[in-house]
Motif scaffolding. Structure first.
Motif, PDB file in Angstrom:
ATOM      1  N   TRP A 323       0.856  -1.186   0.000  1.00 27.24           N
ATOM      2  CA  TRP A 323       0.000   0.000   0.000  1.00 27.24           C
ATOM      3  C   TRP A 323       0.887   1.228   0.000  1.00 27.24           C
ATOM      4  O   TRP A 323       1.757   1.377   0.857  1.00 27.24           O
ATOM      5  N   VAL A 324       0.695   2.095  -1.002  1.00 25.09           N
ATOM      6  CA  VAL A 324       1.540   3.281  -1.149  1.00 25.09           C
ATOM      7  C   VAL A 324       0.686   4.542  -1.174  1.00 25.09           C
ATOM      8  O   VAL A 324       1.069   5.556  -1.753  1.00 25.09           O
ATOM      9  N   GLY A 325      -0.486   4.482  -0.527  1.00 25.06           N
ATOM     10  CA  GLY A 325      -1.337   5.650  -0.456  1.00 25.06           C
ATOM     11  C   GLY A 325      -0.664   6.780   0.295  1.00 25.06           C
ATOM     12  O   GLY A 325       0.362   6.593   0.962  1.00 25.06           O
ATOM     13  N   ALA A 326      -1.253   7.967   0.213  1.00 25.63           N
ATOM     14  CA  ALA A 326      -0.623   9.150   0.798  1.00 25.63           C
ATOM     15  C   ALA A 326      -0.317   8.960   2.273  1.00 25.63           C
ATOM     16  O   ALA A 326       0.724   9.383   2.779  1.00 25.63           O
ATOM     17  N   ALA A 327      -1.221   8.289   3.004  1.00 23.62           N
ATOM     18  CA  ALA A 327      -1.007   8.107   4.436  1.00 23.62           C
ATOM     19  C   ALA A 327       0.079   7.090   4.725  1.00 23.62           C
ATOM     20  O   ALA A 327       0.546   6.982   5.853  1.00 23.62           O
ATOM     21  N   ALA A 328       0.473   6.300   3.700  1.00 25.80           N
ATOM     22  CA  ALA A 328       1.514   5.296   3.914  1.00 25.80           C
ATOM     23  C   ALA A 328       2.892   5.923   3.940  1.00 25.80           C
ATOM     24  O   ALA A 328       3.844   5.331   4.432  1.00 25.80           O
ATOM     25  N   ALA A 329       3.035   7.120   3.387  1.00 21.97           N
ATOM     26  CA  ALA A 329       4.357   7.744   3.315  1.00 21.97           C
ATOM     27  C   ALA A 329       4.710   8.400   4.637  1.00 21.97           C
ATOM     28  O   ALA A 329       3.878   9.040   5.276  1.00 21.97           O
ATOM     29  N   ALA A 330       5.957   8.270   5.055  1.00 16.13           N
ATOM     30  CA  ALA A 330       6.421   8.924   6.277  1.00 16.13           C
ATOM     31  C   ALA A 330       6.493  10.426   6.033  1.00 16.13           C
ATOM     32  O   ALA A 330       6.625  10.889   4.900  1.00 16.13           O
ATOM     33  N   ASP A 331       6.424  11.211   7.110  1.00 20.37           N
ATOM     34  CA  ASP A 331       6.433  12.660   6.932  1.00 20.37           C
ATOM     35  C   ASP A 331       7.833  13.247   6.893  1.00 20.37           C
ATOM     36  O   ASP A 331       8.014  14.458   6.920  1.00 20.37           O
ATOM     37  N   GLY A 332       8.856  12.420   6.849  1.00 19.43           N
ATOM     38  CA  GLY A 332      10.216  12.903   6.706  1.00 19.43           C
ATOM     39  C   GLY A 332      10.952  13.076   8.013  1.00 19.43           C
ATOM     40  O   GLY A 332      12.169  13.256   8.034  1.00 19.43           O
ATOM     41  N   ARG A 333      10.235  13.075   9.143  1.00 19.90           N
ATOM     42  CA  ARG A 333      10.902  13.231  10.422  1.00 19.90           C
ATOM     43  C   ARG A 333      11.407  11.895  10.943  1.00 19.90           C
ATOM     44  O   ARG A 333      10.914  10.832  10.556  1.00 19.90           O
ATOM     45  N   SER A 334      12.379  11.938  11.838  1.00 21.82           N
ATOM     46  CA  SER A 334      12.894  10.721  12.452  1.00 21.82           C
ATOM     47  C   SER A 334      11.855  10.121  13.383  1.00 21.82           C
ATOM     48  O   SER A 334      10.895  10.792  13.790  1.00 21.82           O
ATOM     49  N   TYR A 335      12.064   8.868  13.746  1.00 17.41           N
ATOM     50  CA  TYR A 335      11.147   8.176  14.647  1.00 17.41           C
ATOM     51  C   TYR A 335      11.053   8.916  15.984  1.00 17.41           C
ATOM     52  O   TYR A 335       9.956   9.132  16.517  1.00 17.41           O
ATOM     53  N   GLN A 336      12.202   9.343  16.508  1.00 18.67           N
ATOM     54  CA  GLN A 336      12.210  10.046  17.790  1.00 18.67           C
ATOM     55  C   GLN A 336      11.457  11.368  17.699  1.00 18.67           C
ATOM     56  O   GLN A 336      10.720  11.757  18.612  1.00 18.67           O
ATOM     57  N   GLU A 337      11.621  12.071  16.561  1.00 22.86           N
ATOM     58  CA  GLU A 337      10.938  13.347  16.381  1.00 22.86           C
ATOM     59  C   GLU A 337       9.427  13.168  16.313  1.00 22.86           C
ATOM     60  O   GLU A 337       8.663  13.975  16.847  1.00 22.86           O
ATOM     61  N   ARG A 338       8.976  12.112  15.677  1.00 16.69           N
ATOM     62  CA  ARG A 338       7.538  11.877  15.552  1.00 16.69           C
ATOM     63  C   ARG A 338       6.905  11.525  16.888  1.00 16.69           C
ATOM     64  O   ARG A 338       5.710  11.761  17.105  1.00 16.69           O
ATOM     65  N   LEU A 339       7.682  10.930  17.814  1.00 21.96           N
ATOM     66  CA  LEU A 339       7.141  10.548  19.116  1.00 21.96           C
ATOM     67  C   LEU A 339       7.249  11.666  20.147  1.00 21.96           C
ATOM     68  O   LEU A 339       6.554  11.639  21.163  1.00 21.96           O
TER      69      LEU A 339
END
Length: 382
Positions: A323-339
């Protein structure tokens, strides 16, 4: 003398977990028809006969049947191990098989002992170089400082040329499993550059009439006398649409007389599909792909439920789906930044959004809250 140059059979390989033995036997067994139609004197297999060092019983049975068909069609066979084979296992029974016209060249110290074929012009010396793992081959070749693939292949070719010097008038062919400068890799060569085969210059193979190369799965010509036949089947979707082939090599009294591509059949084509699930299932233009091996990229904005089962209703041989829908793409931030700054409940809800493509419902968020509270209470009590 007419030779058929093949390589990289990879018997026993699968495609995204799907067994390919039936397709492999169909193509490789069909080499017997090429032998009969084109009056081939010998079939060359330049390494990676099997896909793994310890092949399955079914894989060895396929090789046995294929070799029987080729020999029955009238051609001798010369084969060597590649980096995926176990040279020792492949060489079992080599002496006995040589009496039936199947010549396995898998012993490094004997690589300068050619298979001698003959026509009206004299001898053709066929040297089969097994894949030379530098750390092993340098000892077998008495080359203590030869720690690269180039070094051990250079030493091997020096031995070949020394033997050929003692055979005046003989024409020469070398089988080698190597990554030669100028060659173009495919994504199905799984270990190039990562503990795999190091690049060697084409000049290593100077001095012989024809070099039958194996290891790269794309058919290609580095020079008129230096070629890759490629694999007989496509082993990744990166090779979809690629025409697989073998090389028909003609030798006359002076040496190499000509090389012709022989297209090989495709038992089941590989096709890549991209789009939203409902469109892929309904589009009449995709009917031809219903019998292909299929890889699907779904672009639905929300991840469909159980998409593989739905796709396989129409495309029964779909072996890969993402699945490569828009929501499947990461927003470019690191894992730590997203949390950072998020509560456990927010992280759980974000995970649902990432996987499903839409946010958690109020009921789901309440369920997550109760589960997280229970975990916190349990940890406090311990």
């Amino acid at each position: 003398m007419r030779l058929l140059h093949t390589s990289d059979w990879h018997i026993g390989r699968s495609l995204h977990g799907t067994d390919l033995l039936a397709e492999q036997e169909a193509v490789l067994g069909g080499l017997a028809e090429v032998v009969a139609r084109e009056s081939v004197d010998a079939v060359l297999v330049a390494g990676d006969v099997y896909d793994r060092a310890v092949p399955s019983a079914d894989a060895t049975a396929v090789l046995d049947r294929v070799l029987m068909r080729v020999r029955s069609a009238g051609a001798a066979v010369v084969l060597t191990p590649g980096n995926h084979d176990s040279a020792r296992r492949l060489a079992f029974g080599a002496g006995l098989m040589a009496h039936s016209g199947v010549h396995v060249r898998a012993v490094t110290p004997s690589l300068d002992e050619p298979v001698l074929l003959a026509d009206e012009h004299g001898d053709i010396a066929v040297y089969g170089l097994p894949y030379l793992e530098p750390e092993v081959a340098r000892h077998e070749l008495r080359l203590p400082d030869g720690r690269s693939h180039e070094a051990v292949l250079t030493a091997a070719m020096e031995r070949v040329r020394a033997d050929l010097f003692l055979r005046p008038g003989a024409r020469s062919v070398v089988l080698a499993h190597a990554f030669v400068g100028g060659g173009v890799a495919s994504d199905s060569e799984r270990d190039i550059g990562v503990g795999g085969v190091e690049l060697v210059p084409a000049s290593v193979f100077d001095g012989v009439d024809y070099v039958a190369l194996g290891h790269l799965h794309r058919p290609q010509t580095l020079s008129p006398r230096l070629r890759y036949s490629g694999s007989p089947l496509a082993y990744s979707f990166g090779e979809a649409g690629q025409q697989k082939q073998a090389w028909l090599v003609d030798l006359d009294a002076a040496g190499l007389a000509g090389v012709t591509a022989v297209p090989l059949p495709t038992p089941r084509r590989l096709t890549l599909l991209r789009g939203e699930l409902a469109d892929l299932l309904a589009d009449p233009r995709l009917s031809a792909a219903e019998d292909h091996f299929v890889s699907v990229q779904l672009t639905d904005p929300v991840r469909p439920a159980d998409p593989m089962r739905q796709v396989q209703v129409r495309f029964a041989h779909c072996v890969h789906l993402e699945w490569v829908g828009a929501a499947a793409a990461a927003d470019g931030r690191s894992y730590q930044e997203r949390l950072s700054g998020r509560s456990d409940l927010e992280v759980a809800a974000a995970f649902v959004t990432h996987v499903r493509g839409e946010g958690a419902t109020a009921a789901e968020r309440e369920l997550f809250g109760r589960a997280l509270a229970a975990v916190a209470a349990e940890e406090a009590g311990s």
